[in-house]
Design an enzyme around this catalytic site. Structure first.
Site, mmCIF file in Angstrom:
data_model
loop_
_atom_site.group_PDB
_atom_site.id
_atom_site.type_symbol
_atom_site.label_atom_id
_atom_site.label_comp_id
_atom_site.label_asym_id
_atom_site.label_seq_id
_atom_site.Cartn_x
_atom_site.Cartn_y
_atom_site.Cartn_z
ATOM 1 N N CYS A 229 16.818 -43.570 -57.619
ATOM 2 C CA CYS A 229 16.530 -44.860 -56.964
ATOM 3 C C CYS A 229 17.743 -45.788 -57.008
ATOM 4 C CB CYS A 229 15.330 -45.522 -57.612
ATOM 5 S SG CYS A 229 15.511 -45.673 -59.384
ATOM 6 N N GLY B 122 7.975 -45.282 -57.022
ATOM 7 C CA GLY B 122 8.051 -44.469 -55.808
ATOM 8 C C GLY B 122 8.679 -45.279 -54.700
ATOM 9 N N SER B 123 8.354 -44.931 -53.487
ATOM 10 C CA SER B 123 9.008 -45.583 -52.351
ATOM 11 C C SER B 123 8.451 -46.985 -52.121
ATOM 12 C CB SER B 123 8.799 -44.735 -51.094
ATOM 13 O OG SER B 123 7.414 -44.634 -50.834
ATOM 14 N N THR B 124 9.244 -47.795 -51.458
ATOM 15 C CA THR B 124 8.817 -49.152 -51.116
ATOM 16 C C THR B 124 7.583 -49.114 -50.209
ATOM 17 O OG1 THR B 124 10.989 -50.075 -51.455
ATOM 18 C CG2 THR B 124 9.596 -51.240 -49.889
ATOM 19 N N LYS C 178 -0.923 -39.873 -62.457
ATOM 20 C CA LYS C 178 -0.880 -38.997 -61.294
ATOM 21 C C LYS C 178 0.573 -38.650 -60.989
ATOM 22 C CE LYS C 178 -0.511 -39.106 -56.918
ATOM 23 N NZ LYS C 178 0.264 -37.836 -56.798
ATOM 24 N N GLU D 182 7.992 -50.171 -59.163
ATOM 25 C CA GLU D 182 9.418 -49.810 -59.228
ATOM 26 C C GLU D 182 9.685 -49.007 -57.971
ATOM 27 O OE1 GLU D 182 11.643 -50.628 -61.425
ATOM 28 O OE2 GLU D 182 10.430 -51.336 -63.107
ATOM 29 N N GLU E 56 16.981 -45.977 -47.275
ATOM 30 C CA GLU E 56 17.155 -45.137 -48.460
ATOM 31 C C GLU E 56 17.040 -43.672 -48.043
ATOM 32 O OE1 GLU E 56 14.036 -45.097 -51.445
ATOM 33 O OE2 GLU E 56 15.548 -45.201 -53.012
ATOM 34 N N GLY F 256 4.639 -48.359 -52.317
ATOM 35 C CA GLY F 256 4.413 -49.516 -53.189
ATOM 36 C C GLY F 256 3.598 -50.590 -52.470
HETATM 37 P P1 NAD Z 1 6.526 -41.712 -52.853
HETATM 38 O O1 NAD Z 1 6.337 -43.175 -52.715
HETATM 39 O O2 NAD Z 1 6.374 -40.858 -51.670
HETATM 40 O O3 NAD Z 1 5.498 -41.134 -53.941
HETATM 41 C C1 NAD Z 1 5.402 -41.681 -55.224
HETATM 42 C C2 NAD Z 1 4.015 -41.407 -55.751
HETATM 43 O O4 NAD Z 1 3.074 -42.072 -54.919
HETATM 44 C C3 NAD Z 1 3.626 -39.933 -55.754
HETATM 45 O O5 NAD Z 1 2.863 -39.654 -56.898
HETATM 46 C C4 NAD Z 1 2.784 -39.815 -54.510
HETATM 47 O O6 NAD Z 1 1.831 -38.772 -54.558
HETATM 48 C C5 NAD Z 1 2.105 -41.163 -54.450
HETATM 49 N N1 NAD Z 1 1.693 -41.534 -53.099
HETATM 50 C C6 NAD Z 1 2.267 -41.162 -51.932
HETATM 51 N N2 NAD Z 1 1.590 -41.672 -50.880
HETATM 52 C C7 NAD Z 1 0.562 -42.393 -51.409
HETATM 53 C C8 NAD Z 1 -0.494 -43.142 -50.836
HETATM 54 N N3 NAD Z 1 -0.647 -43.243 -49.516
HETATM 55 N N4 NAD Z 1 -1.355 -43.744 -51.672
HETATM 56 C C9 NAD Z 1 -1.225 -43.633 -53.004
HETATM 57 N N5 NAD Z 1 -0.274 -42.915 -53.601
HETATM 58 C C10 NAD Z 1 0.630 -42.307 -52.813
HETATM 59 O O7 NAD Z 1 7.935 -41.548 -53.550
HETATM 60 P P2 NAD Z 1 8.682 -40.202 -53.921
HETATM 61 O O8 NAD Z 1 9.143 -39.581 -52.644
HETATM 62 O O9 NAD Z 1 7.851 -39.392 -54.855
HETATM 63 O O10 NAD Z 1 9.913 -40.744 -54.763
HETATM 64 C C11 NAD Z 1 11.037 -41.273 -54.170
HETATM 65 C C12 NAD Z 1 10.997 -42.783 -54.179
HETATM 66 O O11 NAD Z 1 10.817 -43.238 -55.521
HETATM 67 C C13 NAD Z 1 12.286 -43.396 -53.721
HETATM 68 O O12 NAD Z 1 12.000 -44.443 -52.841
HETATM 69 C C14 NAD Z 1 12.917 -43.931 -55.007
HETATM 70 O O13 NAD Z 1 13.789 -45.001 -54.823
HETATM 71 C C15 NAD Z 1 11.712 -44.312 -55.776
HETATM 72 N N6 NAD Z 1 12.017 -44.423 -57.213
HETATM 73 C C16 NAD Z 1 12.109 -45.671 -57.753
HETATM 74 C C17 NAD Z 1 12.450 -45.811 -59.103
HETATM 75 C C18 NAD Z 1 12.543 -47.168 -59.719
HETATM 76 O O14 NAD Z 1 12.469 -47.248 -60.942
HETATM 77 N N7 NAD Z 1 12.706 -48.236 -58.960
HETATM 78 C C19 NAD Z 1 12.678 -44.682 -59.887
HETATM 79 C C20 NAD Z 1 12.570 -43.430 -59.296
HETATM 80 C C21 NAD Z 1 12.225 -43.312 -57.946
#
Ligand code: NAD
Length: 522
Positions: A327, A269-271, A216, A292, A426, A274
């Site tokens: 990130c 994605g975001s903490t 996704k 991650e 962040e 996660g």
């Molecule tokens: P996000 O957490 O908003 O979204 C990430 C993914 O999760 C997307 O596909 C989104 O559609 C999905 N998502 C969002 N809300 C959800 C929910 N309620 N239930 C299930 N899935 C959901 O993150 P973002 O804004 O896309 O990306 C930025 C974040 O990603 C930052 O916090 C960044 O630090 C992190 N990131 C981490 C790494 C790593 O390797 N540690 C790498 C790249 C980005």
């Protein structure tokens, strides 16, 4: 390589060739070729389930807007629970039939390498899609994201027939076998900052180990994920083994996280999100969760740095690369108070080179933010910083407003205290907080005073100090005299609330496998 050309930041995730490390590198040349693809570019905008493109069951779509100019690129299938069900059924059927999970590893390798060659063949098109979809400079897409994604999948393809199982040192009257099996149906949920590369970090090891995957992509950047699924089918990855479901997090992402027949979620994605996945798992089938997540990386500058200009250039690149949407972005410079003013002035001089420009111009270093919401979020943090009493030494405003796109100036805050929100949260934008320290202990204390622990950097010429401080830093990666070291061979992941598990390297394979112990009494 002359001083100055080698100084630009290399993001955490790239394998060579790095963009911009040599004047008009192959990366730049690749970026310049993109124009030939513009007239013929088509957008795959449907879900990919069981080897076929399909509309969302509801028939709904969402707008895919380019942040470069705010214009509509295409309308993309908005998948939801019903589509997740369909994809999970297809993935499970493929897994149970053994069309991928049960074939010879060398065969999997062969098909994955064919897929790699198709991605390679279409790399300019994919780079262009990435830039149009999320606003990063074409030189980065073409010179960083694409080669690194290709290398990642290729590297994992090569592991298929090179990683062995184990025998335990058991009693002589027994054989104690430790074998690895694919975990089953894997949901890969990825962000928008490196759309194809983050997907590759999941797809490479998950597919190499024989799993079926439902990817996704983030709703802000779905286009390259859809396209590479089509190329996977063309390469011979069997139907149902790789499915792509564009859609929103709260709907499609949540349905995947809560599905009773998904065995594992690999999330980047975001903490905050996660943690949702941990909850989804606990409230459904206790699926494995690998995370991650976010970061607020410290970049400690000791007064004895070997080359102050190099450290300052790298500090600028470490936060402004990809508009700070990284990130591992080195978002907190923690600098010895003796050199603070001099160092910040140098960073500001380098920031000048990062002013946002047209992402489609191969010379551009910094493009747009991913969308309007992210731009507004970053601008609101700049406001918060001002109100908290920090001072702006550079930037601080929206840029290129007349393009209709979403750009923010590289921004440097001084007089920041680590307790301020701009130092703790962040921002995920081109905003640098600079904080000073008096001695090593204070530098370490400030660096570790964060809920995150993804990466930390330190600059010194003293090898003892380097080792002592590196040991004391609570982070999954510590760079010494660098900000973003490590290629696909190095494990990547976070301490504390930056994640659970590791991507990249052979260690990433572990999370996509069950370990089985088989005991034989002789
Ligand atoms: P996000 O957490 O908003 O979204 C990430 C993914 O999760 C997307 O596909 C989104 O559609 C999905 N998502 C969002 N809300 C959800 C929910 N309620 N239930 C299930 N899935 C959901 O993150 P973002 O804004 O896309 O990306 C930025 C974040 O990603 C930052 O916090 C960044 O630090 C992190 N990131 C981490 C790494 C790593 O390797 N540690 C790498 C790249 C980005």
């Amino acid at each position: 390589m002359t001083r100055g050309t080698a100084l630009k930041a290399v993001p955490f995730c790239y394998d060579p060739p790095y963009p911009g490390t040599v004047p008009r590198s192959p990366a730049m040349a690749a970026a310049e070729d993109y124009r030939s693809h513009l007239p013929s570019l088509t957008y795959r905008n449907q879900a990919f389930i069981a080897g076929k493109f399909t509309a969302a069951a509801s028939g709904k779509t969402f707008d895919c807007i380019s942040p470069i100019d705010g214009k509509l690129l295409t309308r993309v299938a908005e998948c939801d629970k019903e589509d997740v069900d369909r994809a999970v059924k297809a993935a499970r059927a493929a897994f149970d039939k053994g069309v991928w999970s049960g074939v010879a590893p060398a065969y999997r390798k062969k098909i994955m390498l064919k897929w790699v060659s198709l991605i390679e063949k279409h790399k300019e098109e994919l780079a262009l899609l990435e830039t149009l979809d999320m606003g990063k400079p074409i030189a980065n897409s073409a010179g960083g994201d694409l080669p690194s994604s290709i290398r990642c999948i290729q590297w994992y393809a090569e592991t298929c027939d090179k990683v062995y199982d184990e025998l335990a040192p058991a009693r002589p009257d027994s054989i104690s076998m430790i074998t690895r099996e694919p975990i089953g149906v894997v949901g890969a949920v990825v962000p928008w900052n490196f759309p194809l590369l983050m997907a590759s970090w999941k797809l490479g090891p998950a597919l190499a180990t024989g799993n079926s995957v439902i990817l996704k992509p983030a709703e802000q950047s779905p286009l390259t994920a859809i396209r590479i699924a089509e190329l996977a089918a063309e390469a011979g990855i069997p139907d149902g083994v790789l499915n792509v479901l564009p859609g929103f997090g709260e709907t499609a992402g949540q349905a995947l996280g809560r599905h009773m027949d998904v065995d594992m979620i690999a999330f980047t994605g975001s903490t905050e999100v996660g943690k949702y996945f941990l909850r989804y798992s606990g409230e459904s089938n206790m699926k494995h969760i690998a995370l991650e997540t976010g970061g607020k990386s410290p970049n400690i500058i000791f007064a004895d740095i070997p080359d102050m200009d190099k450290a300052a250039a790298t500090a600028a690149g470490g936060i402004f690369y990809n508009s700070g949407q990284v990130c591992t972005a080195a978002s907190r410079v923690i600098v010895d108070e003796k050199i603070k003013d001099q160092f910040i002035e140098l960073v500001a001089r380098h920031a000048e080179k990062w002013r946002p420009q047209d992402p489609l111009d191969p010379k551009t270093q910094m493009g747009s933010m991913v969308d309007e919401a992210q731009m507004d979020r970053v601008l609101s943090y700049i406001d918060i910083g001002r109100k908290e009493g920090a001072k702006i030494a550079f930037g601080g405003e929206r840029a290129r407003r007349n393009t209709g796109g979403y750009y923010v100036e590289p921004t440097i805050f001084t007089e920041v205290k680590n307790s301020m929100r701009i130092a703790q949260e962040e921002i995920f934008g081109p905003v640098l907080s600079t904080i000073s320290f008096k001695d090593d202990a204070e530098a370490v204390r400030i660096a570790n005073d964060s809920i995150y622990g993804l990466q930390a950097n330190l600059w010194t010429r003293d090898i003892t100090r380097a080792h002592k401080v590196a040991r004391a830093l609570k982070a999954g990666t510590v760079n010494i005299n660098a900000t973003d070291g490590g290629d696909i061979t190095a494990p990547f992941g976070g301490y504390k609330q930056s994640g659970i598990g590791r991507d990249k390297s052979l260690h990433a394979l572990e999370k996509y496998q069950q370990i089985k112990h088989t005991y034989i009494q002789l």
